[in-house]
Design an enzyme around this catalytic site. Structure first.
Site, mmCIF file in Angstrom:
data_model
loop_
_atom_site.group_PDB
_atom_site.id
_atom_site.type_symbol
_atom_site.label_atom_id
_atom_site.label_comp_id
_atom_site.label_asym_id
_atom_site.label_seq_id
_atom_site.Cartn_x
_atom_site.Cartn_y
_atom_site.Cartn_z
ATOM 1 N N SER B 45 0.865 -1.126 -0.028
ATOM 2 C CA SER B 45 -0.098 -0.133 0.085
ATOM 3 C C SER B 45 0.884 1.151 -0.025
ATOM 4 O O SER B 45 1.977 1.370 0.816
ATOM 5 C CB SER B 45 -0.937 0.019 1.141
ATOM 6 O OG SER B 45 -1.975 0.812 1.044
ATOM 7 N N GLU B 46 0.605 2.257 -0.904
ATOM 8 C CA GLU B 46 1.510 3.185 -1.204
ATOM 9 C C GLU B 46 1.891 4.300 0.178
ATOM 10 O O GLU B 46 2.700 5.064 0.147
ATOM 11 C CB GLU B 46 1.239 4.150 -2.570
ATOM 12 C CG GLU B 46 -0.074 4.691 -2.248
ATOM 13 C CD GLU B 46 -1.351 3.835 -3.001
ATOM 14 O OE1 GLU B 46 -1.212 2.537 -2.740
ATOM 15 O OE2 GLU B 46 -1.933 4.536 -3.511
ATOM 16 N N ASN B 47 0.918 4.200 1.110
ATOM 17 C CA ASN B 47 1.350 4.927 2.329
ATOM 18 C C ASN B 47 2.248 4.367 3.275
ATOM 19 O O ASN B 47 2.821 4.918 4.035
ATOM 20 C CB ASN B 47 -0.079 5.166 2.939
ATOM 21 C CG ASN B 47 -0.748 3.916 3.470
ATOM 22 O OD1 ASN B 47 -0.640 2.965 2.726
ATOM 23 N ND2 ASN B 47 -1.127 3.687 4.500
ATOM 24 N N SER B 87 8.542 3.945 -0.647
ATOM 25 C CA SER B 87 7.145 3.462 -1.508
ATOM 26 C C SER B 87 7.190 3.727 -2.919
ATOM 27 O O SER B 87 6.894 2.796 -3.745
ATOM 28 C CB SER B 87 6.108 3.890 -0.453
ATOM 29 O OG SER B 87 5.022 3.269 -0.982
#
Lengths: 232, 217
Positions: B45-47, B87
């Site tokens: 997840s890009e966070n 990320s």
């Protein structure tokens, strides 16, 4: 040890003025500098340009500043959770620069690292690339994006010490590390300010050199935006 | 015709052993529930998390542990946390093998629009522009038509673009299609849907070769 500790949020926010450009860490409401934001509301500084991935929700985070019309311009990647934001943007009251998320963080990191600009594939062929230099490398097109310039950077960490060393927790890390040292002054608020020497140097996420002021925050609400659970 | 869960189930079959996968918000998030349990896959997840697990049990949610949709999550053994810069190094550097995301429109050239309706909806692109500009394998999960019944598979996108020439495969409630240099190649039909139904719902060039099999879910 060079001491970065300040007594409280009042001291930490000294020098923040109208028309400044501020970086604020966090993703959604996760890992946002709650103490700094609440104090900005209290200071009532206006005409701010805020660099932050999101703009909070209507009644929390940067939404509080928007509500009081303290923000002149927002630079963000996603603002979908804030109706007041969308209203101010569509009516033209608020200037908005939407930036792809990876580009947004890299523009912070470039400022932190001394790069004036960098090439990224994100946004090529879209309105994000309009007016920007594009260049081909190895058969693929890239867009030139510039480092941010900011006056203050407000970040939030889990633990820190008076030397300014920081450790983040879970996904509350997000934009905070790249914003450290990316503005003229970096203010770190931590949930727990621990004695110098008690943090393992192997475990430090951000060395104190990137932080000018550190203080232990108070009354963290740590609101959850989308509480999603399964029943046992 | 498939519902959202059906689309997620069909896309889950595209997830292979050893893949690092980024799931977008909406239907893509559901895909994680239907991936075969005899293969090893890690969700990014890009966070800032790799090795995402299911949603937490009630009472065990942690404000410091969310996905890119801001939902509370858990992690699996072997998970890691990192900052947004790292990320997107995973994403831009093509270390993530598969990106699954939603769309408002896709063109027959593989252009995608999913972030803005001028004057109406301006939520921002989030990480979508970085993802589509970099991923080698992008699958779009969406309904074949919009609420007004108009095709979302077009000759040219009418909305502001998120990325150009990047979509490889599309799974809709009606069909599985591949983006080829000649247009949308029809690969599979949804249960109970005819080739004729798909033709009617597709504005872009549709390539139909031989018998089109029905999807196996």
């Amino acid at each position: 040890m060079i001491n970065k500790k300040v007594a409280n949020v009042t001291e930490a926010m000294e020098g923040v003025k109208d028309e400044m450009t501020l970086m604020l860490g966090g993703f959604g409401l996760c890992g946002i500098p709650e103490n700094a934001i609440n104090y900005l509301v209290k200071m009532n500084v206006k005409g701010l340009t805020c660099i932050s991935n999101n703009a909070g929700v209507d009644d929390f985070g940067l939404g509080l500043l928007l509500h009081k019309r303290q923000i002149k311009k927002m630079i963000s990647s996603y603002v979908g959770e804030n109706d007041e934001f969308e209203r101010q943007m569509l009516s033209g009251e608020l200037d908005v620069e939407l930036v792809p998320q990876g580009t947004l963080v890299e523009r912070c990191r470039a400022a932190q690292s001394g790069f004036p600009a960098f090439f990224t594939p994100a946004g090529y062929g879209t309105e994000v690339a309009e007016g920007k230099e594009v260049r081909e490398f190895n058969g693929k097109m890239y867009v030139l994006e510039e480092a941010f310039k900011a006056d203050f950077s407000f970040v939030k960490a889990w633990k820190g010490d008076a030397a300014g060393n920081l450790i983040f927790k879970g996904t509350a890390r997000n934009f905070n590390p790249a914003m450290c040292g990316a503005a003229k002054i970096t203010v770190a608020e931590v949930e727990e300010l621990v004695p110098v020497g008690s943090l393992d140097p192997n475990q430090i996420h951000i060395p104190g050199i990137f932080v000018q002021r550190i203080f232990e925050g108070k009354y963290y609400e740590k609101r959850i935006e989308q509480r999603t659970v399964i029943s046992k | 015709m498939l519902d959202k869960i059906g689309i997620a189930k069909r896309i889950a079959k595209e997830v292979k052993d050893g893949y690092y996968v980024n799931l977008g918000i909406g239907i893509p998030t559901l895909v994680a529930n239907y991936v075969r349990d005899d293969i090893e896959v890690e969700f990014q997840s890009e966070n800032g998390v790799l090795g995402m697990g299911p949603f937490p049990f009630e009472g065990e949610e942690d404000a410091d542990l969310i996905n890119a949709g801001k939902q509370t999550i858990t992690t699996l053994p072997g998970a890691s946390f990192f900052d947004s810069s790292m990320s997107f190094s995973m994403i831009r550097g093509q270390h993530v093998h598969l990106t699954i995301l939603g769309a408002m429109e896709v063109s027959e050239e593989g252009d995608i629009a999913n972030w803005k309706i001028p004057g109406k909806m301006v939520k921002g692109m989030g990480g979508a522009m970085d993802l589509v500009a970099s991923a080698e394998n992008i699958i779009v999960a969406m309904m074949h038509t919009n609420k007004a019944g108009e095709s979302k598979l077009l000759k040219k996108c009418s909305l502001p673009l998120t990325g150009v020439g990047c979509v490889k495969k599309i799974v809709t409630n009606l069909a599985v299609l591949e983006v080829t240099p000649d247009g949308f190649k029809l690969l599979e039909r949804a249960p109970g849907i005819s080739v004729e139904d798909i033709k009617k719902a597709t504005e872009g060039t549709l390539i139909i070769e031989g018998d089109i099999p029905e999807m196996v879910l």
